[in-house]
Scaffold this motif. Structure first.
Motif: not given
Length: 378
Positions: A206-209, A221-225, A235-243, A249-253
């Motif tokens: 669900e995207g929960v840390v 985390l509500e992020l595109a990645s 996927k790997s992207v450059q994005e603004v985080w909640p802070d 950022t890079a994600v791998s399932p």
């Protein structure tokens, strides 16, 4: 200054182009590196869970072959041996069909009723892997985490069934979540990471840390990645985080391994973009400085070489000018600076000799002597 600018301008343009190209390449390699790190962590989590799944399958097979849970001491010895060889097991136990634990590692929870626990209920139906959760029954018996975080486990459960199909109960195990941190730390260390601006996360489906900085644990985390990762896309992207900060950022399932189908975890690795861009900026400045330094060095070398070429020509030009003014006594400076100057010097010498010869009488003409008139005879 005009000549200097004319010489430096091409090198500056080349340096700017090269630094820009290298900067883009460094950014690309930074994101590719993060994606590789996240994929390694995801793969190691899958392999680790598959190995534990296989452990429990083998133990369950041996209990099923025995056909009963009566030999509690033998079961306990098996559990203790497995836990000793694989320290990430926090607890291993077998419960009868009514949920009463008959044997367990370190005798923890023996006699307790676990019939209400999700792992037991699911394990009566089929092999089960449960997502991360905090310890409830074991929290009162196990030592606390040294870092002060609550004890958290991942569950694996296997149904126990006799050969004739009669249920015996459920074999269950709690895996300490600390192993996920160890996996991430080992990959970051080998990859040259482990820096303060580089973090590894494990997220639920669900995207929960589940694993990451304490201030983000338990948050979604509500992020595109992250949205890409939970949909099974690396996927790997450059994005603004909640802070409010920007991160690469890079994600791998995770995708499971063998007959272990996985829990839908997503591994995310991020690095502060300012730190990465600072490295890029420093590299760009070095490239531009090197280009300008090379241009200046070439300009100085050219200036020295031009002087070596022009000095003999200037001397010969001066000699030719004086010869043209009629000063035939002008010495022609000899030179061996280069072939053209040597040839010109020889030509001026010959010209000087020719002009000198033309101005000198070809032969000396003697003045005639008059015959003396003899006196007449008297």
């Amino acid at each position: 200054m005009g000549l200097l600018g004319l010489c430096l301008a091409p090198s500056t343009l080349v340096g700017l182009y090269a630094s820009g190209h290298v900067g883009e390449r460094v950014r690309s390699e930074a994101t590719e590196h993060l994606l590789d790190v996240s994929a390694q962590i995801a793969g190691m989590l899958d392999v680790g869970m598959h190995e534990r799944w296989r452990d429990m399958t083998l133990v369950a097979s041996m209990i099923n072959a025995q056909g009963s849970l009566d030999r509690a001491d033998d079961l306990r010895d098996q559990f203790e041996t497995l836990k000793r060889n694989v320290p990430i097991y926090a607890w291993i136990g077998a419960a009868e069909t009514d949920g009463r634990v008959v044997a367990s590692s370190q005798r923890l929870l023996e006699g307790a009723d676990v019939s209400a626990r999700p792992w037991f209920r699911a394990g009566t139906q089929a092999p089960f892997a449960g997502d991360l959760h905090e310890a409830l029954l074991l929290a009162r018996t196990l030592p606390p985490n040294p870092n002060g975080e609550p004890l958290r486990f991942v569950d694996i459960a296997m149904p126990l069934v006799r050969k004739d199909g009669v249920p015996l109960g459920v074999l269950g195990a709690h895996l300490s979540w600390s192993w996920a941190n160890e996996v991430a730390g080992s990959v970051l260390g080998r990859s040259g990471g482990g820096k303060p601006d580089m973090d590894a996360f494990v997220l639920s489906r669900e995207g929960v840390v589940l694993m990451g900085p304490q201030d983000l644990q338990g948050r979604k985390l509500e992020l595109a990645s992250v949205r890409a990762g939970v949909q099974g896309v690396a996927k790997s992207v450059q994005e603004v985080w909640p802070d409010g900060r920007t991160y690469f950022t890079a994600v791998s399932p995770t995708r499971g391994e063998g007959d272990y189908r996985g829990l839908g975890w997503v591994v995310l690795v991020r690095r502060d973009a300012d730190a990465t861009l600072a490295d890029v900026s420093a590299l760009q400045h070095r490239i531009l400085f090197a280009s300008l330094a090379a241009a200046l060095a070439a300009l100085m070398a050219g200036w020295v070489w031009a002087g070596r070429l022009s000095r003999p020509m200037q001397a010969l030009a001066g000699a030719a000018r004086r010869l043209s003014q009629g000063d035939l006594a002008t010495p022609v400076p000899p030179t061996r600076a280069f072939a053209e100057a040597t040839s010109l010097s020889a030509s001026l010498v010959r010209l000087s000799m020719t002009l000198d010869a033309q101005r000198t009488p070809a032969a000396t003409v003697e003045k005639p002597v008059s015959a003396s008139r003899e006196p007449a005879a008297p």
